[in-house]
Scaffold this active site. Structure first.
Site, short mmCIF file in Angstrom:
data_model
loop_
_atom_site.label_atom_id
_atom_site.label_comp_id
_atom_site.label_asym_id
_atom_site.label_seq_id
_atom_site.Cartn_x
_atom_site.Cartn_y
_atom_site.Cartn_z
N HIS B 25 -21.04 49.47 -17.57
CA HIS B 25 -22.24 48.69 -17.84
C HIS B 25 -22.50 47.89 -16.58
O HIS B 25 -21.66 47.10 -16.15
CB HIS B 25 -22.06 47.79 -19.06
N GLU B 28 -21.81 44.02 -16.19
CA GLU B 28 -20.50 43.45 -16.56
C GLU B 28 -19.69 43.42 -15.28
O GLU B 28 -19.11 44.41 -14.85
CB GLU B 28 -19.87 44.28 -17.69
N HIS B 122 -14.55 46.13 -18.83
CA HIS B 122 -15.75 45.59 -19.46
C HIS B 122 -15.66 44.09 -19.61
O HIS B 122 -14.58 43.50 -19.62
CB HIS B 122 -15.94 46.21 -20.85
N GLU B 184 -11.30 44.66 -22.09
CA GLU B 184 -12.51 43.85 -22.34
C GLU B 184 -12.14 42.39 -22.14
O GLU B 184 -11.18 41.89 -22.76
CB GLU B 184 -12.96 44.09 -23.79
#
Lengths: 320, 320
Positions: B25, B28, B122, B184
């Site tokens: 992404h 990010e 992420h 994450e």
């Protein structure tokens, strides 16, 4: 005890504008405008308020802007430039907003324009304006700062000043006779946090309360307000060829908006682990530290000088 | 018995090569800069900079350049078998094209040529600390890496989230390799890089490389229990039935409380007009991805998980 300055008399404020979604992904203002539009006035308010969604296309797409930053489109030059169908959307829109809420600099402009913004920086609530002697804006700031026992009580309120002449003033709030951006952080873009929304709602309510009291002839005592005047911006360290950033804001500086930064204090931590320090000679107040939208503008943080400004007591002239 | 299973020693093949992927992404940013820094280190110190072979990948370069989550479609949904084998035409979304390139580079998914491990980086706007996301609860390699990270990282909570997809349905990047997981880290606004979050992510990647090196060198990693959270369902925001815009934000008492217990009667949402919506279900669950910016458009305010204890066997590398 200070000597009371000569009281300033001002005409009452008959037209106020509340604008949100000037940046389409700064969501507290977007939802506040939606909420206000849902509860439309029944005509009994003592002051006429126009509530505007400034950049509807950007709001729809949940982006800061579609073609160009709307909040840089309010200089005299941009407002008077000829527009066609091929002009950037935001340029066309800025001229529409100027016609609706201005024209900037004329007698028809709204008395006060409050433009709602969010920042990823830990700024608390800031009123950002182009003047350090606009007694209306300064008194509203003092009024917000004085509130206690409210949801807003834990949010610091500060007055930030950009020393730019009106012609070159580029943001929406410069369209009103008086105006400021009401900026609240920290909030990620494209996110609405409940406490940030509540703080903004309360800030707007307190502003409206002040205006109503002012219009009904209340005398507001003079006093002092700390004014932060922007001095300069500092960019991220960048690779000389690719221009990509090579460091992040240092953990010691991150989230420390309005805490004095001294020469030699850590500013950046490179991705390879080196600390880069503030090389300026003057201790200044950093703000907008690590604002997401400013990477592309080459701004890691802004620096301000702080000074106490004495404000006179004010009362509206009651027109009989 | 389960105890015997835990005490049994499982021999597994060495992991010849791993891939570290950032910018899946494009907004990010920790992963983007971790990959940038690793590539700088490789340039400076040569291929021997890490104790095992590592491939670094910027997954979605166009989205990174524009600092957007994606250009045409969410790349991390493009790795299903159907999408990977669909014919590419001029009108194919950029991310579909790129996903097939990455499958050629790191896969082919499901084949013996696929890279041994993908670590996909992420960020989230949610207060999730370091969360390791697995698509399966039966891969001992990734579960051992999780256990290792939980032991070594103490600055932030380290949790394991299991999505438990049937392998054939998996659509994310880490399903391309033989073993895969998502790293994450939050909270961080999209489009912003925070030094503290970058440091956590870099440390987690370095420890992952460290584990693989130790494993390949013959270290026995003891079995035991790993506490995991298993995804049960998602909950959307209250929305206006016509316009589908949000009518409430995450309640202040739920905001930032990722992985805490949510019990019947606990507040979930506070509407913009001041009403509270409570959690009415009987089952006590753990909310996560609370107020993730990218999930507004996916109709997710937060997700709910059940705690699940997994028992893993001791493992050691299989010698040829």
């Amino acid at each position: 005890m200070f000597v009371e300055k000569k009281r300033q008399k001002k005409k009452e404020m008959s037209r106020v504008a509340v604008c949100g979604g000037t940046h389409g992904n700064e969501l507290a203002g977007v939802y506040l405008v939606r909420e206000r539009l849902k509860r439309r006035a029944d005509g009994t308010e003592p002051v006429s308020v126009v509530t505007v969604m400034s950049n509807p296309r950007a709001v729809q797409l949940c982006v800061r802007y579609v073609e160009t930053d709307l909040n840089r489109c309010f200089t005299r030059a941009t407002l008077s430039a000829p527009v066609s169908e091929t002009s950037p959307y935001e340029m066309i829109r800025s001229q529409e907003l100027n016609a609706l809420l201005g024209p900037k600099g004329s007698a028809q402009a709204v008395d006060l324009l409050c433009d709602l913004h969010n920042t990823t920086a830990n700024t608390g609530l800031c009123l950002i304006t182009y003047s350090d002697c606009d007694w209306i804006c300064l008194h509203i700031c003092k009024h917000l700062q004085a509130r206690t026992n409210t949801k807003m009580a834990s949010t610091p309120v500060r007055y930030v000043h950009f020393d730019i002449p009106l012609n070159e003033a580029y943001s929406l709030d410069s369209v009103g006779k008086h105006g400021f951006a009401m900026e609240i952080g920290p909030q990620p873009h494209s996110v609405v946090r409940s406490v940030i929304f509540s703080a903004m709602q309360e800030g707007v309510q307190l502003m409206m309360d002040w205006i109503c009291q002012f219009n009904s002839g209340t005398l507001f005592e003079g006093g002092w307000v700390d004014v932060y005047t922007m001095v300069k911006n500092i960019d991220y360290p960048r690779d000389s060829e690719t221009h990509v950033i090579t460091a992040a804001v240092h953990p010691n500086l991150q989230d420390r908006d309005f805490c004095l930064l001294h020469p030699g204090d850590p500013m950046f931590l490179s991705f390879s682990g080196e600390t880069l320090r503030y090389k300026g000679k003057e201790a200044l107040y950093p703000f907008f530290i690590n604002e997401g939208a400013y990477y592309e503008k080459g701004i890691a943080l802004s620096l301000a000088r702080k000074r106490r400004v004495e404000i006179p007591s004010v009362r509206s002239e009651t027109l009989r | 018995t389960i105890r015997e299973k835990a005490m049994a020693l499982l021999f597994l093949p060495a992991l010849a090569r791993m891939a570290v992927c950032g910018g899946t992404h494009g907004n990010e940013l920790s992963g983007v800069y971790v990959v940038q820094e690793m590539e700088r280190q490789r340039k400076e110190k040569g291929e021997g900079v890490w104790p095992i072979p590592v491939t670094t990948v910027l997954s979605n370069p166009r989205a990174v350049k524009e600092c957007r989550r994606y250009i045409d479609t969410d790349m991390n949904r493009c790795f299903s078998r159907d999408t990977l084998s669909s014919p590419i035409t001029d009108s194919s979304p950029y991310e579909v094209r790129r996903a097939q390139e990455l499958n050629n580079l790191l896969g082919l998914k499901g084949s013996t040529d696929a890279i041994d491990l993908i670590c996909d980086l992420h960020n989230t706007t949610s207060n999730m600390g370091l969360t390791l996301i697995l698509c399966t609860s039966s891969d001992w390699v990734t579960l051992h890496i999780c256990k290792y990270l939980q032991t070594k990282i103490t600055k932030v909570p380290v949790r394991v989230l299991v999505l438990d997809f049937p392998i054939s349905d998996a659509y994310s990047l880490e399903s391309v390799s033989k073993h895969g997981f998502t790293l994450e880290v939050g909270p961080q606004p999209h489009g912003v890089v925070r030094a503290d979050i970058y440091i956590i992510m870099k440390e987690a990647v370095d420890l992952t490389i460290d584990w693989i090196h130790k494993f390949n060198s013959g270290t026995v990693f003891e079995g035991g229990d790993v506490e995991t959270y298993m995804l049960i369902k998602s909950v959307d925001y209250p929305r206006d039935p016509e316009t589908r815009t949000l009518t409430a934000a995450i309640h202040p008492q739920l905001q930032d409380k990722d992985f805490c217990l949510l019990k019947r009667g606990d507040p979930l949402f506070l509407s913009f007009s001041g009403e509270t919506v409570n959690y009415e279900e009987e089952e006590t669950l753990h909310p996560f991805f609370i107020n993730e910016a990218a999930y507004y458009e996916k109709g997710i305010a937060f997700q709910l998980a059940k705690k699940m204890m997994l028992t893993i066997p001791a493992v050691r590398v299989q010698k040829d």
